[in-house]
Motif scaffolding. Sequence first.
Motif, PDB file in Angstrom:
ATOM      1  N   ARG A  87      -6.351  -0.139 -11.374  1.00 60.82           N
ATOM      2  CA  ARG A  87      -7.108  -0.645 -12.520  1.00 60.82           C
ATOM      3  C   ARG A  87      -6.724  -2.093 -12.832  1.00 60.82           C
ATOM      4  N   LYS A  88      -5.444  -2.364 -12.908  1.00 61.36           N
ATOM      5  CA  LYS A  88      -4.995  -3.729 -13.183  1.00 61.36           C
ATOM      6  C   LYS A  88      -5.368  -4.673 -12.040  1.00 61.36           C
ATOM      7  N   GLY A  89      -5.382  -4.130 -10.811  1.00 61.83           N
ATOM      8  CA  GLY A  89      -5.760  -4.944  -9.666  1.00 61.83           C
ATOM      9  C   GLY A  89      -7.199  -5.419  -9.754  1.00 61.83           C
ATOM     10  N   ILE A  90      -8.099  -4.529 -10.192  1.00 56.38           N
ATOM     11  CA  ILE A  90      -9.512  -4.897 -10.331  1.00 56.38           C
ATOM     12  C   ILE A  90      -9.673  -5.978 -11.391  1.00 56.38           C
ATOM     13  N   VAL A  91      -9.008  -5.802 -12.524  1.00 59.94           N
ATOM     14  CA  VAL A  91      -9.089  -6.801 -13.600  1.00 59.94           C
ATOM     15  C   VAL A  91      -8.506  -8.134 -13.132  1.00 59.94           C
ATOM     16  N   LEU A  92      -7.388  -8.081 -12.414  1.00 60.24           N
ATOM     17  CA  LEU A  92      -6.755  -9.296 -11.897  1.00 60.24           C
ATOM     18  C   LEU A  92      -7.679 -10.034 -10.931  1.00 60.24           C
TER      19      LEU A  92
END
Length: 456
Positions: A87-92
């Motif tokens: 999830r954080k990877g997609i936002v990043l």
Amino acid sequence: MAVNDLEAMVEVPRVTDKDVRTATWICFFAWTFAVYDFVLFGNLLPKLADDLGWSDARSTGINTWVTAGTALVAFAIGPIVDRLGRRKGIVLAVAGAALASAMTAVAGWVVGAVAGLGLVLLVLVRSLAGLGYSEQAINATYLNELFAQVYVDPAKARRRGIIYSLVQSGWPIGSVLAAASIYLLFPVGGWALCFIVAVFPAIFIALAGRYLKESPQFEARRRAMRLQAAGHTEQAQALAAAAGVNLADHGAPLAAAFKGSSLRSTVVIGCAFLLNWLGVLAFAILGTSLLTAEDGKNIAFDNALAILIVSNATAFAGYVFHGWLGDLIGRRNAIAIGWILCGASFSGMLLAPDGSFAPIIMLYSAGLFFLIGPYSALLFFNGESFPVHTRATGGSIINAAGQIGAIIGGLLITFTLDHNWTWTTAAFVWGCLPIFASGLLILAARNIDPRKVSLS
């Protein structure tokens, strides 16, 4: 650790059908707008060069450095996603695409004021676009894990590939949006306005990322490792077993990608991806030059919109077809068949009489269909080929290999054209042959039954 906290930790994380549908739509739009930024620079490079007085050699040199920076960023993002979460990877990745767009406008103005320092800044800024390019690998990792928990029966499992192919179709859609925005915005505010406007959809998707649920496999492994570190070994092993994840490898994801069962996937798929990108460069990225060159196919193909429609409509149809075919016969086999037929189609095009519009465009379209389409199967196949611990890292290594292939292909084509090879010969040697080789090499990867779902 309190009793209530312990009970919450040992519970296997779950996602619902609604969670997966929401994630699928967000991933589609995230990839579409990441592509929008990623291709914008290449589309606007001639205009940027005219405005700043760059020669053709300077433009291609800058693009080569940008490609190298993109590869480094794409390579680095995988271990981060395996540490922080999908999830954080997609936002990043989406936030990185937004930042790259905004900073490109600033860097372009700096180039106009102080050329040398500005060029370095521009290369660094556009390298950040590697985060947007990485979106496809992160999406594939994330959706592979979500689909594995929800689409568990064989009938649903065999639809995973075609659903992911629709997500991956964000590439042609994003490319068309980028071209349309240039058509509408460039006359109003030049290349800088195009990049500034590209920031806003990416910000919207970054905010939408709040509605994403973390991958159950990643979350289960993270909880199990925390339990193990706190001394609750029995509970950690029980949670891992219930969630279908493996706690055996505690090493760094980057090192683990080159060990055990992951080694074969990393090397075989990565090398096939690299070889195929030589063909992508020759026929997709430089296809216009090949078609119109006098020592190429000598086609009067001046209408860029016609090329755009052909390539992107073909890519969309190819994505859906190979997603469906991968669900039917296995993704590895679908990729191999597609790329071998691609090599045959482009070889036929190169052998067709110069200037013969109908057969050349027909074979060119068939080549793009079998070149680009298998990527919907390939990216999902990446996720199936690695365990949870190295899934994002393995996918990012393979994804970055494509950019390395583009650099190698660009150098080889440039060198041979400078040494009096014709475009037709260069395209066959550095395009068709690597595509054939990539189709054969992918068969050395493990075949995975599309009817079986693995949580690990």
